[in-house]
Design a protein around this motif. Structure first.
Motif, PDB file in Angstrom:
ATOM      1  N   ALA A 217      -6.389   1.784  -7.140  1.00 40.15           N
ATOM      2  CA  ALA A 217      -7.526   2.116  -6.297  1.00 40.15           C
ATOM      3  C   ALA A 217      -6.999   3.066  -5.239  1.00 40.15           C
ATOM      4  O   ALA A 217      -5.887   2.895  -4.731  1.00 40.15           O
ATOM      5  N   THR A 218      -7.743   4.105  -4.931  1.00 42.18           N
ATOM      6  CA  THR A 218      -7.315   5.106  -3.962  1.00 42.18           C
ATOM      7  C   THR A 218      -8.448   5.396  -2.994  1.00 42.18           C
ATOM      8  O   THR A 218      -9.592   4.947  -3.185  1.00 42.18           O
ATOM      9  N   CYS A 219      -8.148   6.183  -1.986  1.00 39.56           N
ATOM     10  CA  CYS A 219      -9.214   6.578  -1.064  1.00 39.56           C
ATOM     11  C   CYS A 219     -10.313   7.337  -1.795  1.00 39.56           C
ATOM     12  O   CYS A 219     -11.486   7.233  -1.431  1.00 39.56           O
TER      13      CYS A 219
ATOM     14  N   ARG B  20     -15.096  -0.358  -2.910  1.00 36.51           N
ATOM     15  CA  ARG B  20     -14.976  -0.685  -1.486  1.00 36.51           C
ATOM     16  C   ARG B  20     -15.041  -2.195  -1.271  1.00 36.51           C
ATOM     17  O   ARG B  20     -14.329  -2.748  -0.427  1.00 36.51           O
ATOM     18  N   ALA B  21     -15.904  -2.849  -2.040  1.00 32.31           N
ATOM     19  CA  ALA B  21     -16.017  -4.301  -1.913  1.00 32.31           C
ATOM     20  C   ALA B  21     -14.762  -5.001  -2.416  1.00 32.31           C
ATOM     21  O   ALA B  21     -14.323  -6.006  -1.839  1.00 32.31           O
ATOM     22  N   ALA B  22     -14.171  -4.462  -3.464  1.00 32.70           N
ATOM     23  CA  ALA B  22     -12.982  -5.075  -4.050  1.00 32.70           C
ATOM     24  C   ALA B  22     -11.723  -4.787  -3.252  1.00 32.70           C
ATOM     25  O   ALA B  22     -10.759  -5.558  -3.297  1.00 32.70           O
ATOM     26  N   PHE B  23     -11.727  -3.667  -2.514  1.00 33.89           N
ATOM     27  CA  PHE B  23     -10.543  -3.263  -1.759  1.00 33.89           C
ATOM     28  C   PHE B  23     -10.926  -2.987  -0.303  1.00 33.89           C
ATOM     29  O   PHE B  23     -10.903  -1.846   0.157  1.00 33.89           O
ATOM     30  N   PRO B  24     -11.285  -4.045   0.415  1.00 37.25           N
ATOM     31  CA  PRO B  24     -11.708  -3.844   1.812  1.00 37.25           C
ATOM     32  C   PRO B  24     -10.607  -3.254   2.690  1.00 37.25           C
ATOM     33  O   PRO B  24     -10.903  -2.566   3.671  1.00 37.25           O
ATOM     34  N   LEU B  25      -9.351  -3.516   2.345  1.00 31.63           N
ATOM     35  CA  LEU B  25      -8.266  -2.951   3.143  1.00 31.63           C
ATOM     36  C   LEU B  25      -8.273  -1.433   3.069  1.00 31.63           C
ATOM     37  O   LEU B  25      -8.150  -0.755   4.090  1.00 31.63           O
ATOM     38  N   LEU B  26      -8.430  -0.889   1.858  1.00 27.54           N
ATOM     39  CA  LEU B  26      -8.471   0.564   1.729  1.00 27.54           C
ATOM     40  C   LEU B  26      -9.689   1.134   2.450  1.00 27.54           C
ATOM     41  O   LEU B  26      -9.609   2.188   3.089  1.00 27.54           O
TER      42      LEU B  26
ATOM     43  N   LEU C 210      -2.969   4.289  -1.778  1.00 32.41           N
ATOM     44  CA  LEU C 210      -3.103   3.731  -3.120  1.00 32.41           C
ATOM     45  C   LEU C 210      -2.722   2.255  -3.090  1.00 32.41           C
ATOM     46  O   LEU C 210      -1.772   1.863  -2.407  1.00 32.41           O
ATOM     47  N   GLN C 211      -3.442   1.444  -3.882  1.00 34.03           N
ATOM     48  CA  GLN C 211      -3.085   0.042  -4.056  1.00 34.03           C
ATOM     49  C   GLN C 211      -3.373  -0.349  -5.504  1.00 34.03           C
ATOM     50  O   GLN C 211      -4.406   0.015  -6.068  1.00 34.03           O
ATOM     51  N   TRP C 212      -2.453  -1.089  -6.097  1.00 41.47           N
ATOM     52  CA  TRP C 212      -2.510  -1.394  -7.521  1.00 41.47           C
ATOM     53  C   TRP C 212      -3.630  -2.365  -7.848  1.00 41.47           C
ATOM     54  O   TRP C 212      -3.883  -3.321  -7.116  1.00 41.47           O
ATOM     55  N   GLN C 213      -4.319  -2.113  -8.984  1.00 40.83           N
ATOM     56  CA  GLN C 213      -5.340  -3.016  -9.509  1.00 40.83           C
ATOM     57  C   GLN C 213      -4.768  -3.703 -10.740  1.00 40.83           C
ATOM     58  O   GLN C 213      -4.557  -3.054 -11.769  1.00 40.83           O
ATOM     59  N   ALA C 214      -4.507  -4.980 -10.647  1.00 38.85           N
ATOM     60  CA  ALA C 214      -3.883  -5.691 -11.761  1.00 38.85           C
ATOM     61  C   ALA C 214      -4.777  -5.715 -13.002  1.00 38.85           C
ATOM     62  O   ALA C 214      -4.305  -5.580 -14.127  1.00 38.85           O
TER      63      ALA C 214
ATOM     64  N   VAL D  34       0.875  -1.165   0.000  1.00 36.61           N
ATOM     65  CA  VAL D  34       0.000   0.000   0.000  1.00 36.61           C
ATOM     66  C   VAL D  34       0.914   1.217   0.000  1.00 36.61           C
ATOM     67  O   VAL D  34       1.878   1.270   0.770  1.00 36.61           O
ATOM     68  N   LEU D  35       0.655   2.160  -0.879  1.00 37.43           N
ATOM     69  CA  LEU D  35       1.440   3.384  -0.915  1.00 37.43           C
ATOM     70  C   LEU D  35       0.675   4.476  -0.191  1.00 37.43           C
ATOM     71  O   LEU D  35      -0.546   4.588  -0.330  1.00 37.43           O
ATOM     72  N   VAL D  36       1.388   5.284   0.569  1.00 38.26           N
ATOM     73  CA  VAL D  36       0.743   6.387   1.275  1.00 38.26           C
ATOM     74  C   VAL D  36       1.387   7.688   0.834  1.00 38.26           C
ATOM     75  O   VAL D  36       2.605   7.801   0.752  1.00 38.26           O
ATOM     76  N   LYS D  37       0.546   8.652   0.489  1.00 40.13           N
ATOM     77  CA  LYS D  37       0.988  10.027   0.310  1.00 40.13           C
ATOM     78  C   LYS D  37       0.196  10.872   1.300  1.00 40.13           C
ATOM     79  O   LYS D  37      -0.554  10.322   2.102  1.00 40.13           O
ATOM     80  N   GLU D  38       0.329  12.146   1.280  1.00 41.25           N
ATOM     81  CA  GLU D  38      -0.083  12.960   2.417  1.00 41.25           C
ATOM     82  C   GLU D  38      -1.524  12.744   2.865  1.00 41.25           C
ATOM     83  O   GLU D  38      -1.804  12.669   4.056  1.00 41.25           O
ATOM     84  N   TYR D  39      -2.453  12.636   1.918  1.00 42.10           N
ATOM     85  CA  TYR D  39      -3.856  12.544   2.323  1.00 42.10           C
ATOM     86  C   TYR D  39      -4.575  11.336   1.739  1.00 42.10           C
ATOM     87  O   TYR D  39      -5.798  11.259   1.810  1.00 42.10           O
TER      88      TYR D  39
END
Length: 239
Positions: A192-194, A207-213, A182-186, A174-179
């Motif tokens: 996918a971002t916030c 949200r369903a596909a990226f529950p971690l985010l 991001l996580q890659w969608q193959a 997971v990549l984090v920038k200031e606000y």
């Protein structure tokens, strides 16, 4: 997970020479049962290359969303304006406003074994601009710009614009920038971002596909502040 973290490089910081290196070992942040650490060293297949060789890829940047030097000038950029800005970016290369070479942080955002990288550049003067870039490695030594950002006249620049994190139970970083996170969608070959999980017609599916985010995004700023705090000088240098 294959991540190359920050290469130790000397930077001028006032009169001192500071080496930016990996964060202290053993430090972790726990949110909702997930353990987060700054991604450690790993392996990816591309040979790390200096900023002067990577500068040609800055031509991919689209400057049309930047305000002009004259803040009162709202006319669109012409093709010639865009050409000159891109040429200037390539010529200046990966450097900060103080002319020191940028830190290039290597990582593998999609776990394909090919190096990706992030770096900042800056332009000084009356209206300084700090630009932040994330490039995806395509193999055979080529790179594609997949995300960018910019700021005006902040007085400091972010050393690692996109900080790679290892999250327990996750294969991809997971990549984090200031606000945001991001996580890659193959499948779609994009992030996918916030923002994508919170807004727009596909937000519910995202949200369903990226529950971690969905779990971590409400804490995005807290995560960034923690991660930046693990890096030398809290991930910023003045200019």
């Amino acid at each position: 997970m294959k991540i190359f973290h920050i290469i130790a490089l000397g930077l001028a910081l006032g009169t001192a020479c500071v080496a930016y290196t990996a964060a202290a070992k053993g430090k972790a942040l726990t949110i909702g049962g997930k353990t987060i650490i700054i991604a450690g060293p790993g392996k990816c297949s591309s040979v790390h290359r200096p900023g002067r060789e990577l500068a040609r890829y800055l031509r991919q940047y689209d400057p049309t969303w930047e305000a002009k030097q004259d803040a009162n000038d709202e006319t669109p950029y012409t093709k010639e304006d865009i050409r000159l800005i891109k040429n200037g970016l390539v010529e200046a290369g990966f450097r900060y406003p103080n002319t020191e070479e940028s830190v290039i942080t290597w990582m593998d955002i999609d776990d394909d074994g090919v190096c990706d990288f992030t770096a900042s550049t800056g332009v000084g003067g009356m209206r300084s601009i700090d630009r932040m870039f994330l490039f995806r490695g395509l193999g055979k030594g080529s790179f594609q710009l997949i995300d960018s950002d910019h700021r005006y006249m902040e007085g400091s620049i972010t050393v690692v614009p996109y900080i790679p994190l290892t999250v327990s139970g996750e294969r991809l970083p997971v990549l984090v920038k200031e606000y945001t996170l991001l996580q890659w969608q193959a499948d779609s070959k994009r992030f996918a971002t916030c923002e994508t999980i919170q807004y727009g017609p596909e937000a519910a599916n995202q949200r369903a596909a990226f529950p971690l985010l969905a779990q971590l995004c409400p804490k995005a700023r807290e995560i960034y502040d923690w991660a930046a705090g693990q890096l030398p000088h809290k991930n910023i240098i003045p200019h």
